[in-house]
Design an enzyme around this catalytic site. Structure first.
Site, PDB file in Angstrom:
ATOM      1  N   TYR A 134       0.861  -1.181   0.000  1.00 20.50           N
ATOM      2  CA  TYR A 134       0.000   0.000   0.000  1.00 20.50           C
ATOM      3  C   TYR A 134       0.898   1.232   0.000  1.00 20.50           C
ATOM      4  CZ  TYR A 134      -4.066   2.705   1.784  1.00 20.50           C
ATOM      5  OH  TYR A 134      -5.084   3.605   1.968  1.00 20.50           O
ATOM      6  N   ARG A 189      -6.422  10.516 -10.661  1.00 20.12           N
ATOM      7  CA  ARG A 189      -5.709  11.231  -9.579  1.00 20.12           C
ATOM      8  C   ARG A 189      -5.253  10.183  -8.582  1.00 20.12           C
ATOM      9  NH1 ARG A 189      -5.677  10.928  -4.586  1.00 20.12           N
ATOM     10  NH2 ARG A 189      -7.848  11.342  -4.168  1.00 20.12           N
ATOM     11  N   LYS A 207      -5.879  -1.505  -2.481  1.00 17.14           N
ATOM     12  CA  LYS A 207      -6.936  -1.262  -1.494  1.00 17.14           C
ATOM     13  C   LYS A 207      -7.636  -2.579  -1.146  1.00 17.14           C
ATOM     14  CE  LYS A 207      -6.857   3.319  -1.162  1.00 17.14           C
ATOM     15  NZ  LYS A 207      -6.913   4.182   0.004  1.00 17.14           N
ATOM     16  N   GLU A 278     -12.372   5.325  -5.879  1.00 15.25           N
ATOM     17  CA  GLU A 278     -11.027   5.636  -5.406  1.00 15.25           C
ATOM     18  C   GLU A 278     -10.258   6.475  -6.422  1.00 15.25           C
ATOM     19  OE1 GLU A 278     -10.029   4.249  -2.298  1.00 15.25           O
ATOM     20  OE2 GLU A 278      -8.487   5.776  -2.515  1.00 15.25           O
ATOM     21  N   ASP A 279      -9.669   7.518  -5.944  1.00 18.41           N
ATOM     22  CA  ASP A 279      -8.702   8.307  -6.719  1.00 18.41           C
ATOM     23  C   ASP A 279      -9.222   8.790  -8.075  1.00 18.41           C
ATOM     24  OD1 ASP A 279      -7.237   7.871  -4.494  1.00 18.41           O
ATOM     25  OD2 ASP A 279      -5.531   6.934  -5.472  1.00 18.41           O
ATOM     26  N   ASP A 301     -13.900   6.867  -1.169  1.00 25.81           N
ATOM     27  CA  ASP A 301     -12.915   6.705  -0.105  1.00 25.81           C
ATOM     28  C   ASP A 301     -12.142   7.995   0.158  1.00 25.81           C
ATOM     29  OD1 ASP A 301     -11.336   5.258   1.736  1.00 25.81           O
ATOM     30  OD2 ASP A 301      -9.785   4.979   0.214  1.00 25.81           O
ATOM     31  N   ASP A 302     -11.846   8.743  -0.895  1.00 27.71           N
ATOM     32  CA  ASP A 302     -11.010   9.936  -0.721  1.00 27.71           C
ATOM     33  C   ASP A 302     -11.780  11.070  -0.072  1.00 27.71           C
ATOM     34  OD1 ASP A 302      -8.573   8.933  -2.126  1.00 27.71           O
ATOM     35  OD2 ASP A 302     -10.108   8.637  -3.654  1.00 27.71           O
ATOM     36  N   ASN A 449      -0.158  11.980   0.019  1.00 28.30           N
ATOM     37  CA  ASN A 449       0.522  10.711  -0.260  1.00 28.30           C
ATOM     38  C   ASN A 449       1.107  10.718  -1.659  1.00 28.30           C
ATOM     39  OD1 ASN A 449      -0.228   9.409   2.171  1.00 28.30           O
ATOM     40  ND2 ASN A 449      -2.296   9.192   1.377  1.00 28.30           N
TER      41      ASN A 449
HETATM   42  O1  OAA Z   1      -4.242   5.414  -0.627  1.00 33.42           O
HETATM   43  C1  OAA Z   1      -3.881   6.104   0.341  1.00 33.42           C
HETATM   44  O2  OAA Z   1      -2.828   5.957   0.946  1.00 33.42           O
HETATM   45  C2  OAA Z   1      -4.830   7.167   0.837  1.00 33.42           C
HETATM   46  C3  OAA Z   1      -5.661   7.654  -0.262  1.00 33.42           C
HETATM   47  O3  OAA Z   1      -6.755   7.180  -0.503  1.00 33.42           O
HETATM   48  C4  OAA Z   1      -5.099   8.654  -1.178  1.00 33.42           C
HETATM   49  O4  OAA Z   1      -4.058   9.258  -0.866  1.00 33.42           O
HETATM   50  O5  OAA Z   1      -5.691   8.828  -2.245  1.00 33.42           O
HETATM   51 MG    MG Z   2      -7.283   7.399  -2.503  1.00 37.44          MG
END
Ligand code: OAA
Ligand code: MG
Length: 603
Positions: A134, A189, A207, A278-279, A301-302, A449
């Site tokens: 991760y 992203r 994830k 996600e992202d 999630d974000d 991150n």
């Molecule tokens: O994945 C991770 O570490 C946390 C997260 O969702 C991101 O930064 O988009």
């Molecule tokens: Mg994310």
């Protein structure tokens, strides 16, 4: 079934071969097995014979009898070794790799060849393995995903599949109703790394590995998905190895139409599937959350996961800060560096901290300031704000137009700064020293991150505040030993990462067959996480629990979210979970969590 050319053991008998077809072997599933989910809430975790085979080799753990049965005699070394011995071998192999990326590749191939051993390894040493599977390593892995590619591990749904998504979903090799969680990204992203196109597939896989390790979702009940709508990353478009569509990103209209088709197809085939977004780039993250949250069991999630985790860490940090300063708990002023999806999501979650203490929505909002690349976000600074920034835009700033973060700190006098900017060094010495001058215990959370994008390091925050900082970052940082600490005490950095809650939220939705993941369930996850901090952990100066306890935390988050889902009448399990008392529910959730053991088949 397709040919057996990809068999691990070419000479194995038919019974083995059937489970080792291309699809089954690549995707950890058995086309015959229907043990994953039946009604009403079965355990997906029975390690029956078929399961063991479809989750790949136990290799040297097979008994001689089993080797005969499966036609494996002679194809495996003579030694019979149990999971512990195998763990020792793979741990040593892992440590012998020089770089994090090599370790990532080794772990990915272990996940594909011996799923149980992979999860046993990461669960036995979360501290060491989490940063490899991760954040931060997954960031580098995504950037190079087409280069390090070995074999497919998820669904790729591209614009080329328009009009055919429903039939594409049929190709996913599990029986209807089985998968519990999908993580979907469009790669636009990835972490703080920008548009990585199809290569974003790595984030869905990462994830979901955490869903299995941290929340006990059965590996076969997960679907990592990338939707490929092109990329604007020219480097990839020019790279012959790039595995995604070679075109620029589609227009918003095309995007929406396509995502609608994808969601419809997934939901029709798997009505109970929880879909984690996600992202996605900020605008699309908000757009799709608004579009789908009242229609499907999904969450972002974000926006929501990150918001929840920060609310939780902030609540615990504010308690410590208030004790140190003698000021009331509510006396907090939050300045966010960044105004993207994560920042706005965090801001909105944080409002509930103030609202729970009697503030109105307006009053709560007034305790939060946002700051972007153009300065303090205000309604009178002369540019047209994108819609998502308007909510927190200030109208009470008079003539003040703080252009630098340091100026904004002088103006706002925050008790807490949150870094959601993806820009390394945003919290520089000036900024951090100002925070230390203003506050007894300044709350400083550099959340971007991976590690290289973090607004400051733990070491910097400790040094420039003389150890007074209450700290959490998005990525892991090393602890500071007592001998090197300005306070003479060992200092432990928090990791305010959404992995603390997304597993529990998704697990709750999967177990009670939620029709929606409501905003209240997300807030509940934050409260459950905050409550999970033990006295011992508080005494160690932690604001988040030890990650080694992630299974316990996911269970407790799931229990609280299921209870709320029942109250809000979004569970669809026919009253099954509503009929349980707290202890029964906790035990039941615990029992539903998959464990990577060889079980009775072990030699
Ligand atoms: O994945 C991770 O570490 C946390 C997260 O969702 C991101 O930064 O988009
Ligand atoms: Mg994310």
């Amino acid at each position: 079934m397709p040919s057996t050319s990809t068999l691990n053991f070419r000479g194995a008998r038919q019974s083995w071969a059937r489970n080792s077809s291309l699809r089954a072997s690549l995707l950890h599933s058995s086309s015959r097995s229907s043990s994953v989910i039946t009604q009403p809430n079965p355990s997906p975790n029975t390690a029956d014979e078929e399961d063991a085979i479809s989750l790949h080799d136990k290799d040297t753990a097979f008994s001689y009898e089993k080797r005969d049965q499966l036609g494996l005699r002679g194809l495996i070394p003579p030694a019979r070794q149990n999971l512990e011995t195998q763990l020792l071998r793979v741990s040593n192999q892992l440590r012998s790799k020089a770089t994090s990326l090599e370790k990532y590749v080794m772990l990915a191939s272990l996940r594909q060849t011996n799923t149980r051993l992979f999860y046993a390894l990461i669960m036995s040493n979360m501290q060491e393995c989490l940063p490899l599977v991760y954040t931060p390593t997954v960031g580098e892995a995504c950037q190079k995903f087409s280069e390090i590619y070995r074999r497919p591990e998820g669904l790729s749904i591209s614009l080329e599949d328009k009009g055919k998504v429903a039939s594409l979903v049929e190709n996913w090799p599990v029986p209807a109703g089985s998968p519990r969680i999908a993580v979907i990204t469009d790669g636009s992203r990835i972490l703080g790394l920008g548009d990585l196109g199809w290569n974003g597939q790595g984030i869905s896989i990462g994830k979901l590995s955490l869903y299995v390790a941290g929340a006990g979702i059965h590996p076969r009940a997960t679907i990592p998905i990338v939707v490929d709508l092109g990329t604007n990353n020219q480097k990839y478009l020019d790279d012959p190895l790039y595995l995604g569509l070679r075109r620029k990103r589609a227009s918003t209209e095309e995007y929406i139409e396509f995502l609608d088709e994808v969601m419809e197809a997934l939901h029709t085939k798997y009505p109970n599937l929880i879909i984690q977004f996600e992202d996605f780039s900020t605008e699309n993250a908000f757009l799709f959350l608004e579009r789908y949250q009242d229609k499907y069991p999904m969450f972002n999630d974000d926006i929501q996961g990150t918001g929840s985790v920060i609310l939780s860490g902030f609540t615990n940090a504010a308690r410590v800060a208030s004790k140190a300063s003698g000021k009331p708990l509510w006396d907090q002023r939050i300045l966010m560096a960044g105004a993207g999806s994560a920042a706005i999501g965090v801001g909105k979650q944080l409002m509930s901290f103030f609202q729970r203490q009697g503030f109105t929505e307006q009053e709560a909002k007034e305790r939060i300031w946002t700051f972007d690349s153009k300065g303090l976000v205000t309604t009178n600074r002369g540019d047209k704000l994108p819609e998502h920034k308007v909510y927190f835009a200030r109208e009470d700033n008079g003539d003040n137009q703080s252009k630098t973060l340091a100026d904004a700190i002088d103006f706002v006098k925050p008790t807490c700064i949150l870094g959601l900017s993806t820009v390394k060094g945003t919290f520089d010495e000036t900024v951090i020293r100002k925070m230390a001058a203003l506050n007894e215990r300044p709350i400083i959370f550099p959340l971007s991150n991976p590690t290289d994008n973090s607004e400051c390091t733990f070491e910097e925050a400790v040094k420039w505040t003389d150890g007074k900082v209450l700290f959490a970052a998005g990525s892991p940082f090393p602890e500071i030993e007592a001998a090197d600490s300005p306070t003479g005490k060992k200092l432990i950095p928090g990791q305010g990462n959404n992995f603390y809650v997304f597993g529990g939220i998704g697990l709750s939705g999967a177990l009670c067959k939620a029709s929606r993941i409501t905003p209240e369930m997300v807030t509940e996850s934050a409260l459950a996480l905050a409550d999970s901090l033990t006295e011992e952990e508080r005494a160690e100066g932690r604001i988040y629990p030890n990650i080694a306890r992630i299974r316990e935390i996911s269970r407790d988050v799931a229990v609280r979210c299921i209870k709320l889902a029942n109250q809000q009448k979004v569970s669809r399990d026919g009253g099954y979970t509503a009929s349980m008392d707290d202890e029964q529910l906790r035990n039941w959730v615990q029992g539903e969590m998959w464990l990577p053991a060889y079980d009775k088949l072990e030699a």
